[in-house]
Design an enzyme around this catalytic site. Structure first.
Site, short mmCIF file in Angstrom:
data_model
loop_
_atom_site.label_atom_id
_atom_site.label_comp_id
_atom_site.label_asym_id
_atom_site.label_seq_id
_atom_site.Cartn_x
_atom_site.Cartn_y
_atom_site.Cartn_z
N TYR A 153 -19.01 -48.41 20.01
CA TYR A 153 -19.44 -48.45 18.62
C TYR A 153 -18.27 -48.69 17.68
O TYR A 153 -17.10 -48.49 18.02
CB TYR A 153 -20.12 -47.14 18.23
N PHE A 163 -13.52 -46.64 10.02
CA PHE A 163 -12.99 -45.27 10.15
C PHE A 163 -13.02 -44.77 11.58
O PHE A 163 -12.39 -43.76 11.91
CB PHE A 163 -13.76 -44.30 9.24
N ASP A 164 -13.73 -45.46 12.47
CA ASP A 164 -13.76 -45.05 13.87
C ASP A 164 -14.25 -46.21 14.72
O ASP A 164 -15.15 -46.96 14.29
CB ASP A 164 -14.69 -43.85 14.05
N ILE A 181 -24.58 -36.81 13.93
CA ILE A 181 -25.24 -36.85 12.63
C ILE A 181 -26.67 -37.37 12.80
O ILE A 181 -26.97 -38.15 13.70
CB ILE A 181 -24.46 -37.73 11.63
N TYR A 207 -22.68 -37.26 6.54
CA TYR A 207 -21.83 -36.09 6.30
C TYR A 207 -22.01 -35.48 4.91
O TYR A 207 -21.26 -34.59 4.52
CB TYR A 207 -20.36 -36.47 6.51
N PHE A 223 -22.91 -48.46 11.20
CA PHE A 223 -22.45 -48.40 12.59
C PHE A 223 -23.02 -49.59 13.37
O PHE A 223 -24.20 -49.90 13.27
CB PHE A 223 -22.94 -47.12 13.28
#
Length: 243
Positions: A153, A163-164, A181, A207, A223
């Site tokens: 992902y 961010f990831d 989440i 979040y 995502f």
């Protein structure tokens, strides 16, 4: 965002603690064995330190002229515009105001993004407010919320900031769907093994107003997820015996 504010304030406090040692800076005061190159290097390192602290914190616009004035007033022992006791109050108050501003702005920008995004071809909005677009449905089994999934992902903010990413780390990741989440957990149930999906997750399914790490409060998240394998939940023997 609050975490960033705390870190920035802590960094400022550390700097103030160091600067409170009167007489520690004096032009020409160097150890006999110090070279000009060494002084230049540590001076540059200090400049980088202060620059990194400012650019990695949500200060917003900074007047470099006033920044330089404050810096030089302290170094040259001149009368300053603020007392030492007031410095932290000014910085913390500004950071908290910026935090509130950024959080509210992220909420507005996220709502605008989702309103426009749901009109795009292939995008589905669910009852929860989650939006998704199936790139590849997959041919294996679909996960339930009690299952664990293996995925690749990439997660990013609506401005494109990543961010990831498991792709950047070069390895897939496993997640129990009931421990991620809400938007992520729900979204993965819409595809099967081998499938790919793009998730558009409103902040209340992510979040929320607190944010986390590099994710500011009230951020809408995007995502791209590739579902590699589903690991079905197996009840413990003692759980099965009670039924």
């Amino acid at each position: 965002m609050k975490k960033t504010v705390i870190i920035a304030a802590a960094a400022c406090a550390a700097i103030l603690a160091l600067s409170s040692c009167a007489g520690t800076y004096q032009k020409g005061d160097r150890m006999p064995e110090s070279t000009t190159a060494q002084i230049d290097t540590v001076s540059y390192a200090l400049g980088m330190y202060f620059g990194t602290m400012i650019t990695s914190s949500p200060f917003g616009e900074i007047d470099l002229g006033m920044l330089n004035k404050g810096f030089n007033d302290v170094l040259n022992g001149k009368e300053t515009m603020l007392t030492q006791e007031k410095i932290m109050n000014v910085i913390q108050s500004h950071l908290m105001a910026r935090s509130t501003y950024e959080t509210n702005r992220n909420e507005e920008l996220g709502a605008e993004f989702l309103a426009a995004n749901k009109e795009k071809e292939g995008v589905v909005e669910t009852e929860s407010g989650l939006q998704y677009k199936i790139e590849t449905e997959g041919t294996g089994i679909a996960p339930a919320m009690t299952d664990t999934v293996e995925v690749n992902y990439e997660g990013r903010l609506i401005d494109g900031t990543v961010f990831d990413s498991s792709y950047e780390r070069g390895e897939s990741t496993k997640f129990p769907l009931d421990r991620v989440i809400k938007g992520w957990g729900e979204g993965l149930t819409y595809i099967k093994e081998g499938g790919k999906i793009q998730l558009y997750i409103p902040s209340d399914l992510a979040y929320g107003s607190r944010g986390t790490g590099p994710i500011p409060g009230n951020s809408t998240l995007i995502f791209d997820v590739e579902l590699i394998k589903v690991y079905k939940h197996v009840e413990e023997e003692n759980e099965a015996e009670t039924k």
